[in-house]
Design an enzyme around this catalytic site. Structure first.
Site, PDB file in Angstrom:
ATOM      1  N   TYR A  56      34.912  33.978   9.465  1.00 45.49           N
ATOM      2  CA  TYR A  56      34.417  34.711   8.307  1.00 45.49           C
ATOM      3  C   TYR A  56      34.872  36.168   8.346  1.00 45.49           C
ATOM      4  O   TYR A  56      34.393  36.957   9.171  1.00 45.49           O
ATOM      5  CB  TYR A  56      32.886  34.632   8.215  1.00 45.49           C
ATOM      6  CG  TYR A  56      32.348  33.219   8.145  1.00 45.49           C
ATOM      7  CD1 TYR A  56      33.075  32.202   7.532  1.00 45.49           C
ATOM      8  CD2 TYR A  56      31.113  32.887   8.689  1.00 45.49           C
ATOM      9  CE1 TYR A  56      32.593  30.903   7.470  1.00 45.49           C
ATOM     10  CE2 TYR A  56      30.621  31.590   8.618  1.00 45.49           C
ATOM     11  CZ  TYR A  56      31.372  30.608   8.018  1.00 45.49           C
ATOM     12  OH  TYR A  56      30.895  29.321   7.961  1.00 45.49           O
ATOM     13  N   HIS A 120      34.199  24.147  14.226  1.00 41.43           N
ATOM     14  CA  HIS A 120      34.231  24.570  12.827  1.00 41.43           C
ATOM     15  C   HIS A 120      35.191  23.718  11.993  1.00 41.43           C
ATOM     16  O   HIS A 120      36.396  23.747  12.219  1.00 41.43           O
ATOM     17  CB  HIS A 120      34.664  26.043  12.774  1.00 41.43           C
ATOM     18  CG  HIS A 120      34.329  26.731  11.483  1.00 41.43           C
ATOM     19  ND1 HIS A 120      34.426  28.084  11.336  1.00 41.43           N
ATOM     20  CD2 HIS A 120      33.878  26.254  10.293  1.00 41.43           C
ATOM     21  CE1 HIS A 120      34.065  28.421  10.105  1.00 41.43           C
ATOM     22  NE2 HIS A 120      33.740  27.319   9.450  1.00 41.43           N
TER      23      HIS A 120
END
Ligand code: NAD
Length: 317
Positions: A56, A120
């Site tokens: 992110y 992820h």
């Protein structure tokens, strides 16, 4: 705020969790002080579970979250981060990389341990590598006390479920699939419970699509999907309602998961989101919005290397 155990872990998570991807400017620019204030407001409101990832904002979200949590008693919150994804097309689930990634996350977050580490977006990795190399490497870190639990995240539920069993992980994070437009997670919940896998329900606003403002450009939903979401926002506005509020209420109040992770970088949104948890859902408005979204119900989109290529070809990335 209510708290629930996450599967068979000892993590007693708040029903609403803080999604930190907006702290990486994923949904647009924000002032760092506002993001830090949002984290503090969340803590004050009883939110104790924070989800972030190195991906992110190319590590920016972890850095901001780390700054926000500096000085806060480490025993009062639970921290989840991720490994394996460092960029839009940059994946590395090797043992060497993921171990190093955890060390880097710990430094950015200013903590000695993570409560949960997640692989992820597993649909971009090779299942055998994740089972035989990635998860065992993370279990080693668990035995060293650097991480307390191990999970996986991703979009396609069948792949997520299959890998959860094969790899024997503690949690799964599913996103955009227990929302006003998509209920597919509900069909899997009982199986995850039987397997002892804790479920995290992320993106109750379908990554911004179920808001008046609409989704960012990178959103993988189709034109038809976004058109229906805009119609739903109009239907709410006409009667003085708010699509984001209804979407969060529906997702968080009726979810079969332990917690619902919503992303924000604003104290005002945190306050509004916490307040609506205890307000009754407007059933009439829910029916009107479900009617708008019926043509795209449970359709979602595909996620993985092939879908990324398609998005590039269409000029959407
Ligand atoms: P989301 O559905 O939570 O939507 C976030 C957007 O909605 C942001 O733009 C935010 O500002 C806005 N918003 C929040 N409250 C609002 C309100 N009351 N009114 C209007 N707008 C509001 O999407 P998300 O942030 O992508 O998902 C939540 C979190 O879940 C992420 O931050 C991340 O931590 C996690 N997540 C993980 C994965 C993965 O691991 N693959 C995927 C998706 C999400």
């Amino acid at each position: 705020m209510r708290y629930r155990l996450l599967g068979r872990t000892d993590l007693n998570v708040s029903e609403l969790a803080f999604g930190a991807s907006p702290l990486g400017s994923v949904f647009g620019a924000f002032a760092e002080q506002d993001g830090i204030a949002a984290v503090r407001t969340a803590l004050d409101a009883g939110i104790n579970f924070f989800d972030v990832a190195p991906y992110y904002g190319a590590t920016a979200a972890e850095t901001v979250l780390g700054r926000a949590l500096r000085g806060v008693d480490r025993g009062t919150y639970l921290l989840a981060s991720k490994v394996g994804r460092d960029g839009r097309a940059d994946f590395d689930f090797s043992a060497r990389r993921v171990k190093r990634s955890v060390t880097e996350s710990l430094r950015r977050l200013g903590t000695a341990h993570l409560d949960l580490i997640q692989c992820h977006d597993i649909e971009f990795g090779h299942p055998t590598q994740i089972v035989e190399e990635t998860v065992p490497a993370l279990r080693e870190l668990q035995s060293e006390g650097l991480v307390r639990h191990v999970g996986i995240t991703g979009y396609p539920l069948p792949e997520l479920a299959q890998l959860a069993v094969r790899a024997g992980v503690d949690t799964v994070l599913s996103y955009c699939q227990y929302t006003l437009h998509d209920r597919r997670l509900a069909a899997w919940e009982e199986r995850f419970r039987e397997w002892g896998v804790g479920v995290i329900n992320a993106s109750p606003l379908a990554m911004g699509a179920l808001t008046r403002r609409g989704a960012p450009d990178w959103h993988p939903g189709s034109f038809g999907f976004h058109t229906r979401c805009a119609e739903a926002a109009d239907a709410c506005e006409v009667v003085g309602g708010d699509l984001a509020k209804l979407a969060l209420q529906f997702s968080a109040q009726t979810t079969p998961a332990a917690t619902t992770v919503i992303g924000t970088s604003s104290s005002e949104e945190v306050r509004r989101n916490v307040a609506c948890l205890t307000e009754t859902i407007d059933q009439e408005l829910l029916v009107a919005v479900e009617t708008c979204l019926a043509p795209v119900r449970d359709q979602g989109w595909t996620s993985g290397p092939a879908a990324e290529q398609d998005l590039r070809r269409e000029g959407r990335l």
